[in-house]
Enzyme design. Structure first.
Site, PDB file in Angstrom:
ATOM      1  N   HIS A 180       0.799  -1.235   0.000  1.00  0.00           N
ATOM      2  CA  HIS A 180       0.000   0.000   0.000  1.00  0.00           C
ATOM      3  C   HIS A 180       0.827   1.279   0.000  1.00  0.00           C
ATOM      4  O   HIS A 180       0.286   2.369  -0.113  1.00  0.00           O
ATOM      5  CB  HIS A 180      -0.962   0.035   1.196  1.00  0.00           C
ATOM      6  CG  HIS A 180      -0.253   0.292   2.508  1.00  0.00           C
ATOM      7  ND1 HIS A 180       0.298  -0.712   3.245  1.00  0.00           N
ATOM      8  CD2 HIS A 180       0.003   1.430   3.180  1.00  0.00           C
ATOM      9  CE1 HIS A 180       0.865  -0.214   4.324  1.00  0.00           C
ATOM     10  NE2 HIS A 180       0.701   1.099   4.316  1.00  0.00           N
TER      11      HIS A 180
HETATM   12  C1  UD1 Z   1      -1.932   5.837   5.365  1.00  0.00           C
HETATM   13  C2  UD1 Z   1      -0.613   6.391   5.895  1.00  0.00           C
HETATM   14  C3  UD1 Z   1       0.456   5.324   5.827  1.00  0.00           C
HETATM   15  C4  UD1 Z   1       0.005   4.054   6.522  1.00  0.00           C
HETATM   16  C5  UD1 Z   1      -1.339   3.608   5.985  1.00  0.00           C
HETATM   17  C6  UD1 Z   1      -1.834   2.448   6.801  1.00  0.00           C
HETATM   18  C7  UD1 Z   1      -0.204   8.801   5.488  1.00  0.00           C
HETATM   19  C8  UD1 Z   1       0.498   9.781   4.649  1.00  0.00           C
HETATM   20  N1  UD1 Z   1      -0.153   7.510   5.082  1.00  0.00           N
HETATM   21  O1  UD1 Z   1      -1.733   5.504   4.006  1.00  0.00           O
HETATM   22  O2  UD1 Z   1       1.623   5.784   6.474  1.00  0.00           O
HETATM   23  O3  UD1 Z   1       0.962   3.056   6.300  1.00  0.00           O
HETATM   24  O4  UD1 Z   1      -2.280   4.687   6.112  1.00  0.00           O
HETATM   25  O5  UD1 Z   1      -2.755   1.674   6.122  1.00  0.00           O
HETATM   26  O6  UD1 Z   1      -0.786   9.150   6.486  1.00  0.00           O
HETATM   27  N2  UD1 Z   1      -9.075   4.848   1.152  1.00  0.00           N
HETATM   28  C9  UD1 Z   1     -10.290   4.197   1.115  1.00  0.00           C
HETATM   29  N3  UD1 Z   1     -10.901   3.957   2.325  1.00  0.00           N
HETATM   30  C10 UD1 Z   1     -10.393   4.337   3.510  1.00  0.00           C
HETATM   31  C11 UD1 Z   1      -9.159   5.013   3.524  1.00  0.00           C
HETATM   32  C12 UD1 Z   1      -8.503   5.255   2.335  1.00  0.00           C
HETATM   33  O7  UD1 Z   1     -10.800   3.834   0.075  1.00  0.00           O
HETATM   34  O8  UD1 Z   1     -11.006   4.066   4.571  1.00  0.00           O
HETATM   35  C13 UD1 Z   1      -8.376   5.080  -0.145  1.00  0.00           C
HETATM   36  C14 UD1 Z   1      -8.694   6.458  -0.752  1.00  0.00           C
HETATM   37  O9  UD1 Z   1      -8.708   6.296  -2.143  1.00  0.00           O
HETATM   38  C15 UD1 Z   1      -7.474   7.258  -0.347  1.00  0.00           C
HETATM   39  C16 UD1 Z   1      -6.368   6.217  -0.378  1.00  0.00           C
HETATM   40  O10 UD1 Z   1      -6.968   5.009   0.068  1.00  0.00           O
HETATM   41  O11 UD1 Z   1      -7.233   8.321  -1.220  1.00  0.00           O
HETATM   42  C17 UD1 Z   1      -5.190   6.561   0.519  1.00  0.00           C
HETATM   43  O12 UD1 Z   1      -5.615   6.779   1.869  1.00  0.00           O
HETATM   44  P1  UD1 Z   1      -4.729   7.671   2.880  1.00  0.00           P
HETATM   45  O13 UD1 Z   1      -5.287   7.594   4.247  1.00  0.00           O
HETATM   46  O14 UD1 Z   1      -4.484   9.003   2.298  1.00  0.00           O
HETATM   47  O15 UD1 Z   1      -3.331   6.939   2.867  1.00  0.00           O
HETATM   48  P2  UD1 Z   1      -2.962   5.410   3.023  1.00  0.00           P
HETATM   49  O16 UD1 Z   1      -2.401   4.943   1.727  1.00  0.00           O
HETATM   50  O17 UD1 Z   1      -4.083   4.653   3.628  1.00  0.00           O
HETATM   51  N1  UDP Z   2      -3.496  -5.645   9.171  1.00  0.00           N
HETATM   52  C1  UDP Z   2      -4.708  -6.275   9.405  1.00  0.00           C
HETATM   53  N2  UDP Z   2      -5.436  -6.707   8.323  1.00  0.00           N
HETATM   54  C2  UDP Z   2      -4.991  -6.572   7.043  1.00  0.00           C
HETATM   55  C3  UDP Z   2      -3.738  -5.944   6.823  1.00  0.00           C
HETATM   56  C4  UDP Z   2      -3.018  -5.471   7.909  1.00  0.00           C
HETATM   57  O1  UDP Z   2      -5.120  -6.430  10.569  1.00  0.00           O
HETATM   58  O2  UDP Z   2      -5.702  -6.993   6.108  1.00  0.00           O
HETATM   59  C5  UDP Z   2      -2.735  -5.116  10.317  1.00  0.00           C
HETATM   60  C6  UDP Z   2      -1.373  -5.740  10.531  1.00  0.00           C
HETATM   61  O3  UDP Z   2      -1.457  -6.888  11.326  1.00  0.00           O
HETATM   62  C7  UDP Z   2      -0.599  -4.617  11.229  1.00  0.00           C
HETATM   63  C8  UDP Z   2      -1.238  -3.353  10.689  1.00  0.00           C
HETATM   64  O4  UDP Z   2      -2.451  -3.751  10.056  1.00  0.00           O
HETATM   65  O5  UDP Z   2      -0.812  -4.657  12.632  1.00  0.00           O
HETATM   66  C9  UDP Z   2      -0.322  -2.679   9.715  1.00  0.00           C
HETATM   67  O6  UDP Z   2      -0.988  -1.620   9.107  1.00  0.00           O
HETATM   68  P1  UDP Z   2      -0.601  -1.080   7.687  1.00  0.00           P
HETATM   69  O7  UDP Z   2       0.196  -2.085   6.958  1.00  0.00           O
HETATM   70  O8  UDP Z   2      -1.867  -0.592   7.082  1.00  0.00           O
HETATM   71  O9  UDP Z   2       0.262   0.218   8.037  1.00  0.00           O
HETATM   72  P2  UDP Z   2       1.818   0.476   8.316  1.00  0.00           P
HETATM   73  O10 UDP Z   2       2.247  -0.406   9.419  1.00  0.00           O
HETATM   74  O11 UDP Z   2       2.549   0.223   7.037  1.00  0.00           O
HETATM   75  O12 UDP Z   2       1.869   1.918   8.651  1.00  0.00           O
END
Ligand code: UD1
Ligand code: UDP
Length: 353
Positions: free
Chosen positions: A203
């Protein structure tokens, strides 16, 4: 004591749960603010239910937007709440835009900030998370570090006061989520056998927003010699669809799964292929080899210990690691014993109580 806790994205629910539980068990008042950065049930509410996290007291419902716009919306809401509530301090987690907004809103109002998971560095300023964590650390007065490396990183930036190495709250949550009895059921419901499938999550912006990198990763996963289960982040789903990339061959795309199911899948996988931060640590703790789809990692101890290999988005390197990476041997207790939540609250009590 009265604190505001700021969360907003999936990993923050997992990191904050142990601290919230201890705060409330010790009779403190926690005002839990959800920024609304993640809003899909599978990325947000599902974790509150499963980890018994109390309902957020407020949800700013900022939703998705560009970095500036999303962070600005959070700042506006958080400033109002911190002014209204006058807490003794604000607790922030990890490195997302919600982390930065919490730190900035509080620091500008001269309210002390505690950063849980402080001191992590990838030394790659093109990552939004690196900007968020560097800025958050420099305006926090309590810095809770998971590792010695994190403490050293802060020292090198001149931050030595208020630094505490407490271990990682993700260990606390992992202990709570590890349901050994239910693991067989999880595997059979997905038609999987222990150590005969790979698990993957992708992601990070550096992979999803670069078509060549994303294609390389997907093609490498497609060509694996056993099934690859990919609980797909909505960000990745949207981008793959827009680029005409689909899961085929060995790759099986599924919706994001709940935390207990994810941990069961991770504990039994042949290896984890991921660009997630938190998942690299969980793989290490569970003794599952980790193949990291990034060019660098903050969790360098897992690489030094031999259980994590950093391969970037290079198709050949990914494929080679899938067939040849078989670490073995002892795994030291790198991230603590699952008591970080208690330690953090005890220190906060001394400082803010
Ligand atoms: C965010 C964090 C990242 C973290 C990740 C965990 C920032 C800059 N990034 O990334 O560090 O690792 O969360 O998962 O804060 N979207 C949905 N539904 C949701 C949320 C998001 O569809 O509930 C989609 C939208 O298209 C959105 C895209 O995901 O534009 C990105 O979401 P965003 O929260 O901006 O960043 P993440 O990639 O989730
Ligand atoms: N995780 C989860 N279900 C999923 C994918 C991830 O419960 O389908 C959990 C995973 O065990 C970990 C956390 O989400 O605890 C990590 O989050 P993510 O990878 O979104 O963010 P990051 O750690 O890269 O910021």
């Amino acid at each position: 004591m009265r604190v505001v806790s700021v969360v907003g994205a999936r990993p923050q629910f997992i990191k904050s749960a142990p601290v919230s539980h201890v705060l409330r068990a010790r009779g403190h008042q926690e005002i839990l603010v959800h920024t609304g950065q993640h809003y899909d049930d599978a990325l947000s509410a599902a974790f509150f239910r499963e980890l018994s996290i109390p309902e957020p007291d407020m949800n700013l419902e900022v939703g998705s937007a560009s970095h500036g716009r999303q962070t600005a919306r959070m700042l506006e809401g958080l400033e109002r709440i911190i002014e209204d509530e006058s807490p003794d301090g604000v607790i922030i987690y990890g490195d997302t835009n919600s982390t930065l907004a919490g730190a900035l809103a509080a620091a500008k109002l001269h309210v002390p900030v505690a950063h849980v998971e402080a001191g992590l560095r990838s030394f790659n300023r093109r990552m939004p998370e690196e900007i968020n964590r560097v800025l958050a650390d420099h305006i926090s007065s309590l810095l809770f570090c998971p590792t010695d490396t994190a403490v050293e990183n802060l020292q090198k930036e001149g931050i030595t006061e208020g630094v505490h190495r407490v271990g990682d709250t993700m260990v606390d949550t992992l202990h709570a989520a590890l349901d050994r009895d239910g693991q067989e059921g999880v595997l059979s419901s997905r038609g999987l056998e222990r150590r005969e499938y790979f698990l993957s999550t992708v992601h990070r912006a550096e992979n999803t927003d670069d078509p060549d990198r994303l294609r390389n990763i997907v093609e490498a996963l497609d060509s694996a010699d056993m099934p690859v289960l990919l609980p797909m982040h909505p960000r990745t789903k949207k981008i793959m669809a827009s680029q005409g990339l689909e899961a085929k061959g060995s790759l099986r795309s599924i919706k994001p799964v709940g935390h207990m199911e994810f941990i069961a899948l991770l504990a039994n996988a042949r290896a984890m292929l991921t660009d997630s931060g938190g998942v690299q640590k969980e793989a290490y703790m569970l003794g599952t080899p980790c193949i990291t789809l990034r060019d660098e990692t903050e969790w360098v101890e897992t690489v030094d210990a031999g259980w994590n290999v950093v391969v970037g988005a290079d198709r050949e390197k990914i494929e080679k690691a899938m067939t040849t990476f078989h670490p073995s041997g002892e795994r030291a207790d790198l991230y603590g014993k699952g008591k970080a939540g208690d330690e953090i609250v005890s220190i906060i009590e001394k400082e803010w109580g």
